[in-house]
Design a protein around this motif. Structure first.
Motif, PDB file in Angstrom:
ATOM      1  N   TYR A   1      34.523   6.308  33.091  1.00 50.08           N
ATOM      2  CA  TYR A   1      34.156   5.888  31.738  1.00 50.08           C
ATOM      3  C   TYR A   1      34.124   7.093  30.799  1.00 50.08           C
ATOM      4  CZ  TYR A   1      32.059   3.417  27.857  1.00 50.08           C
ATOM      5  OH  TYR A   1      31.843   2.865  26.614  1.00 50.08           O
ATOM      6  N   TYR A   2      33.519   8.193  31.254  1.00 55.68           N
ATOM      7  CA  TYR A   2      33.494   9.393  30.420  1.00 55.68           C
ATOM      8  C   TYR A   2      34.919   9.857  30.105  1.00 55.68           C
ATOM      9  CZ  TYR A   2      28.449  10.021  31.035  1.00 55.68           C
ATOM     10  OH  TYR A   2      27.088   9.862  31.012  1.00 55.68           O
ATOM     11  N   ARG A   3      35.808   9.759  31.088  1.00 56.73           N
ATOM     12  CA  ARG A   3      37.209  10.158  30.863  1.00 56.73           C
ATOM     13  C   ARG A   3      37.903   9.244  29.859  1.00 56.73           C
ATOM     14  NH1 ARG A   3      37.540  10.575  36.899  1.00 56.73           N
ATOM     15  NH2 ARG A   3      36.940  12.714  37.342  1.00 56.73           N
ATOM     16  N   SER A   4      37.487   7.984  29.799  1.00 57.26           N
ATOM     17  CA  SER A   4      38.129   7.032  28.886  1.00 57.26           C
ATOM     18  C   SER A   4      37.743   7.279  27.431  1.00 57.26           C
ATOM     19  CB  SER A   4      37.767   5.597  29.280  1.00 57.26           C
ATOM     20  OG  SER A   4      36.437   5.286  28.905  1.00 57.26           O
ATOM     21  N   LEU A   5      36.670   8.001  27.214  1.00 59.49           N
ATOM     22  CA  LEU A   5      36.173   8.224  25.853  1.00 59.49           C
ATOM     23  C   LEU A   5      36.957   9.349  25.163  1.00 59.49           C
ATOM     24  CD1 LEU A   5      32.342   7.868  26.466  1.00 59.49           C
ATOM     25  CD2 LEU A   5      33.841   6.242  25.320  1.00 59.49           C
TER      26      LEU A   5
ATOM     27  N   GLU B   1      31.716  11.336  19.807  1.00 52.67           N
ATOM     28  CA  GLU B   1      31.535  10.636  21.082  1.00 52.67           C
ATOM     29  C   GLU B   1      32.433  11.236  22.165  1.00 52.67           C
ATOM     30  OE1 GLU B   1      30.398   6.264  19.185  1.00 52.67           O
ATOM     31  OE2 GLU B   1      32.492   6.799  19.548  1.00 52.67           O
ATOM     32  N   ALA B   2      33.651  11.577  21.785  1.00 50.84           N
ATOM     33  CA  ALA B   2      34.587  12.182  22.743  1.00 50.84           C
ATOM     34  C   ALA B   2      34.080  13.550  23.190  1.00 50.84           C
ATOM     35  CB  ALA B   2      35.974  12.299  22.121  1.00 50.84           C
ATOM     36  N   GLU B   3      33.550  14.327  22.267  1.00 51.07           N
ATOM     37  CA  GLU B   3      33.002  15.642  22.613  1.00 51.07           C
ATOM     38  C   GLU B   3      31.783  15.509  23.522  1.00 51.07           C
ATOM     39  OE1 GLU B   3      34.167  18.786  22.120  1.00 51.07           O
ATOM     40  OE2 GLU B   3      35.929  17.715  21.390  1.00 51.07           O
TER      41      GLU B   3
ATOM     42  N   ALA C   1      38.961  10.631  21.687  1.00 56.36           N
ATOM     43  CA  ALA C   1      38.884  10.402  20.248  1.00 56.36           C
ATOM     44  C   ALA C   1      40.010   9.464  19.812  1.00 56.36           C
ATOM     45  CB  ALA C   1      38.970  11.718  19.492  1.00 56.36           C
ATOM     46  N   GLY C   2      39.651   8.410  19.071  1.00 56.91           N
ATOM     47  CA  GLY C   2      40.629   7.449  18.566  1.00 56.91           C
ATOM     48  C   GLY C   2      40.940   6.305  19.516  1.00 56.91           C
ATOM     49  N   ALA C   3      40.457   6.368  20.752  1.00 55.77           N
ATOM     50  CA  ALA C   3      40.716   5.282  21.706  1.00 55.77           C
ATOM     51  C   ALA C   3      40.010   4.013  21.239  1.00 55.77           C
ATOM     52  CB  ALA C   3      40.226   5.666  23.099  1.00 55.77           C
ATOM     53  N   ALA C   4      40.641   2.872  21.480  1.00 55.57           N
ATOM     54  CA  ALA C   4      40.075   1.593  21.055  1.00 55.57           C
ATOM     55  C   ALA C   4      38.925   1.189  21.976  1.00 55.57           C
ATOM     56  CB  ALA C   4      41.152   0.520  21.076  1.00 55.57           C
TER      57      ALA C   4
END
Length: 188
Positions: free
Chosen positions: A115-119, A140-142, A121-124
Motif C-alpha cells: 500500500y505504501y508503494r502504491s502511494l 502523501e507520497a512523501e 504522487a498523482g496516482a488515482a
C-alpha cells in the motif's frame, strides 16, 4: 619434554577449563533468570484483554480477506491501489461488514508495504466500486516514502540482530566443542 612438565601443563589447562566452565555456568544462570523475568513481564503484558500477536495477525488477515471478498474491485493483494479518503465511512454506510472488522482490516491494509508503494504522487485513489475518487498528493507520497524507509530500516536492524545472535551461538558452540575436546584429551 618431560612427563612432569606435560602433567603440569595439563593440570593448568584443566584449571583454566574449570574456570571457564564455572563462568559459563554463571552466565547461563544469569541468562535463565533474565529470561524468566522477561517471560513474567510478557505474561503480565499479555494478560487481560490483549491477545498474543499471532492471534491478532490472524484476525487482521481474516478481516482483510473479508473486505477483499466483499469488495474485490477495491481490495486486492495483487493490485494494491490507493483508497479514497474517507472510505471507512463509505464502508460503514454500506453496512456489509461489521465496524470492528472494517477498522481492523483497513488498519492492516493501509500499513502494508504494498500500500505504501502504491502511494505515488498523482496516482488515482479508488472508491468501493473501484472507480477513481481523488488523487494522491505529493505530501502523501512523501509520507509513504518516509514510512517505507522507516520499515526497511527496522527490517535491516532486525536482520542485523538476528545475525549477531546467530554468530554468538556459533561462537558458543565452537567453544563448547573445544572444551569437550580438551576434556576428552585429558581422559586419555
Amino acid at each position: 619434554m618431560e612427563v612432569k612438565t606435560v602433567i603440569e601443563e595439563t593440570e593448568q589447562l584443566l584449571g583454566e577449563l574449570d574456570s571457564l566452565l564455572e563462568a559459563r555456568e554463571r552466565g547461563r544462570e544469569r541468562q535463565s533468570m533474565q529470561q524468566s523475568e522477561n517471560s513474567k513481564v510478557n505474561e503480565a503484558a499479555n494478560s487481560g484483554n490483549s491477545k498474543p500477536k499471532s492471534k491478532n495477525r490472524a484476525a487482521n488477515l481474516a478481516a482483510v480477506q473479508l473486505l477483499m471478498d466483499t469488495y474485490p474491485k477495491t481490495f486486492s493483494r495483487h493490485q494494491v491501489r490507493p483508497l479514497k479518503i474517507g472510505i471507512q465511512e463509505d464502508l460503514l454506510a454500506d453496512d456489509k461488514v461489521s465496524k470492528n472488522k472494517i477498522k481492523r482490516a483497513l488498519a492492516s491494509y493501509v500499513r502494508s508495504l504494498a500500500y505504501y508503494r502504491s502511494l505515488q504522487a498523482g496516482a488515482a485513489r479508488i472508491d468501493l466500486q473501484g472507480q477513481p475518487a481523488g488523487q494522491v498528493t505529493e505530501e502523501e507520497a512523501e509520507h509513504a516514502k518516509g514510512k517505507l524507509k522507516e520499515l526497511n530500516k527496522q527490517r535491516r536492524e532486525r536482520e542485523k540482530q538476528k545475525q549477531k545472535e546467530q554468530r554468538e551461538q556459533e561462537k558458543s558452540e565452537r567453544l563448547n566443542n573445544k572444551l569437550e575436546q580438551l576434556v576428552n584429551l585429558n581422559k586419555r
